[in-house]
Scaffold this motif. Structure first.
Motif, short mmCIF file in Angstrom:
data_model
loop_
_atom_site.label_atom_id
_atom_site.label_comp_id
_atom_site.label_asym_id
_atom_site.label_seq_id
_atom_site.Cartn_x
_atom_site.Cartn_y
_atom_site.Cartn_z
N HIS A 133 -57.35 70.34 -17.92
CA HIS A 133 -58.79 70.07 -17.94
C HIS A 133 -59.17 69.04 -16.88
N ILE A 134 -58.40 67.97 -16.78
CA ILE A 134 -58.68 66.93 -15.78
C ILE A 134 -58.46 67.48 -14.37
N GLU A 135 -57.34 68.16 -14.18
CA GLU A 135 -56.99 68.66 -12.84
C GLU A 135 -57.99 69.70 -12.33
N SER A 136 -58.64 70.38 -13.23
CA SER A 136 -59.57 71.43 -12.80
C SER A 136 -60.76 70.88 -12.02
N PHE A 137 -61.07 69.61 -12.23
CA PHE A 137 -62.22 69.01 -11.54
C PHE A 137 -61.84 68.33 -10.23
N LEU A 138 -60.58 68.01 -10.04
CA LEU A 138 -60.16 67.23 -8.88
C LEU A 138 -60.48 67.87 -7.53
N PRO A 139 -60.30 69.18 -7.37
CA PRO A 139 -60.60 69.79 -6.05
C PRO A 139 -62.06 69.67 -5.64
N TYR A 140 -62.95 69.42 -6.59
CA TYR A 140 -64.39 69.38 -6.28
C TYR A 140 -64.90 67.95 -6.09
N MET A 141 -64.02 66.98 -6.20
CA MET A 141 -64.43 65.59 -6.02
C MET A 141 -64.42 65.20 -4.54
N GLU A 142 -65.60 64.88 -4.02
CA GLU A 142 -65.72 64.56 -2.60
C GLU A 142 -64.85 63.37 -2.20
N VAL A 143 -64.81 62.35 -3.05
CA VAL A 143 -64.08 61.14 -2.72
C VAL A 143 -62.58 61.37 -2.61
N LEU A 144 -62.07 62.39 -3.30
CA LEU A 144 -60.63 62.64 -3.28
C LEU A 144 -60.16 63.43 -2.06
N LYS A 145 -61.09 64.06 -1.36
CA LYS A 145 -60.69 64.92 -0.25
C LYS A 145 -60.00 64.16 0.87
N GLY A 146 -60.32 62.88 1.01
CA GLY A 146 -59.68 62.09 2.05
C GLY A 146 -58.30 61.59 1.67
N TYR A 147 -57.93 61.72 0.40
CA TYR A 147 -56.65 61.17 -0.05
C TYR A 147 -55.51 62.19 0.01
N LYS A 148 -55.82 63.48 -0.02
CA LYS A 148 -54.80 64.52 0.06
C LYS A 148 -53.71 64.30 -0.99
N LEU A 149 -54.10 64.48 -2.24
CA LEU A 149 -53.18 64.25 -3.35
C LEU A 149 -52.12 65.35 -3.43
N LYS A 150 -50.90 64.93 -3.75
CA LYS A 150 -49.80 65.87 -3.94
C LYS A 150 -49.07 65.52 -5.23
N ASP A 151 -48.57 66.55 -5.91
CA ASP A 151 -47.81 66.34 -7.14
C ASP A 151 -46.48 65.66 -6.82
N ILE A 152 -46.09 64.72 -7.66
CA ILE A 152 -44.79 64.06 -7.54
C ILE A 152 -43.82 64.74 -8.49
N SER A 153 -42.71 65.21 -7.96
CA SER A 153 -41.69 65.82 -8.81
C SER A 153 -40.96 64.74 -9.60
N LEU A 154 -40.85 64.97 -10.90
CA LEU A 154 -40.12 64.03 -11.76
C LEU A 154 -38.75 64.57 -12.14
N GLU A 155 -38.28 65.58 -11.40
CA GLU A 155 -36.97 66.15 -11.68
C GLU A 155 -35.84 65.20 -11.28
N ASN A 156 -36.11 64.34 -10.31
CA ASN A 156 -35.13 63.33 -9.91
C ASN A 156 -35.15 62.23 -10.97
N ARG A 157 -34.15 62.23 -11.84
CA ARG A 157 -34.10 61.30 -12.95
C ARG A 157 -34.13 59.86 -12.47
#
Length: 341
Positions: free
Chosen positions: A43-67
């Motif tokens: 639900h939260i992530e669905s709105f992130l692509p439409y946030m103008e302020v976030l477009k300059g940050y280029k968010l990427k998922d962090i993998s938590l597989e590395n213990r």
């Protein structure tokens, strides 16, 4: 010394603001089922692509597989919930410039974390405020008058905003003035506690009764005051113990170059001395390195921990391997500096 000196250089290693939010209509994270946590996150992530302020940050998922990397994040206070022991959809997104971190289903549904070396808390809050406003246009956050925003911890009531700064305070520690400062800060809802070696964490303990702007300005005032006292303390120490300080810094410089093994505590102490050497003008960063990327001490400090060594290799290391790897890190740090004492 016959060269330029900046006694205040390198005192504040970073400033960080953390804003916690929960979605209205959902129970707190600790009571969520796996499916419910996935729903909240989606639900939260669905709105992130439409946030103008976030477009300059280029968010990427962090993998938590590395213990080991995940444990390092927990050690640095950027993550509280162990994804390997939790059945929740825990997630992290990091901006390309590594200034903004967003966490999902950690202690709260959402947390915004802004980190900077150069910006003030007030400037950080202005950015966080814009993010919070845009998110609140799409998400209804849990809020209750007159207490404020509702979070998983009672001490977060009110603004749910926490700030912290990591300060290098060797002079205040050696003169013993740090203890007096600690007592006076406690009366205004700010705590200063030892981190490691000559480093101290400063953070607020009260989120209720002050606005976000007031809290940010208070933290800026505290950091500025501590920095001023540390600056004065460094001047006093140099005037009274200059030769002894120069000898100690020079020894640390040599240890970083020639040590074959290093324990975490001694490595941090040597780096602390190098930082003081930079402030006293005894060390200068190599021009070729400086032109490529200015040195950030905070990243180097975190890189000397046992977990950082294991996270880099993504495997367990025995005690000797960690000490050897740490000495290699110190040699790399040494190579970025030239002695000019």
């Amino acid at each position: 010394m016959n060269h330029a000196v900046d006694f205040s250089k390198g005192i504040c290693q970073y400033k960080r603001l953390k804003l916690s939010r929960n979605i209205e209509g959902h129970v707190f994270t600790a009571a969520l089922t796996t499916d419910q946590s996935q729903t909240v996150k989606a639900h939260i992530e669905s709105f992130l692509p439409y946030m103008e302020v976030l477009k300059g940050y280029k968010l990427k998922d962090i993998s938590l597989e590395n213990r080991f990397y995940q444990r390092q994040l927990m050690q640095e206070g950027l993550l509280a919930t162990d994804p390997f022991k939790s059945n929740l959809a825990v997630g992290l997104k990091l901006s390309e410039n590594q200034q903004l971190l967003m966490s999902f289903n950690d202690l709260d549904h959402l947390k915004l974390i802004m980190t900077s070396v150069d910006e003030s808390f007030d400037e950080l809050w202005q950015t966080v405020d814009i993010l919070d406003d845009e998110l609140s246009q799409s998400l209804e956050f849990a809020y209750l008058e007159p207490y404020g925003y509702l979070t998983s911890r009672i001490e977060q009531l009110g603004t749910a905003l926490n700030g912290e700064a990591l300060l290098h305070l060797p002079a205040l520690k050696r003169t013993g003035f740090i203890n007096a400062m600690s007592e006076s800060l406690g009366s205004i809802g700010v705590t200063i506690k030892p981190w490691k070696s000559d480093f101290y964490l400063v953070y607020n303990t009260v989120t209720l009764g002050r606005s976000e702007v007031e809290l940010a300005l208070l933290l800026d005032q505290v950091v500025d005051k501590l920095s001023e006292r540390e600056h004065a303390g460094r001047e006093t120490l140099w005037a009274s113990e200059g030769l002894k300080l120069k000898d100690k810094i020079g020894r640390a410089y040599g240890q970083c170059q020639f040590s074959a093994v290093a324990e975490p505590e001694e490595a941090l102490q040597w780096v602390s001395e190098l930082m003081l050497g930079e402030a006293y003008g005894l060390l200068v960063q190599s021009s070729d390195i400086l032109n490529e990327r200015p040195l950030k001490w905070a990243a180097l400090l975190n890189g000397l921990s046992d977990l950082a060594m294991e996270a880099q290799d993504n495997k367990s290391l025995n005690h000797r391997e960690k000490m050897q790897r740490r000495s290699e890190q110190l040699q790399q740090i040494h190579a970025q500096w030239k002695w000019r004492g």
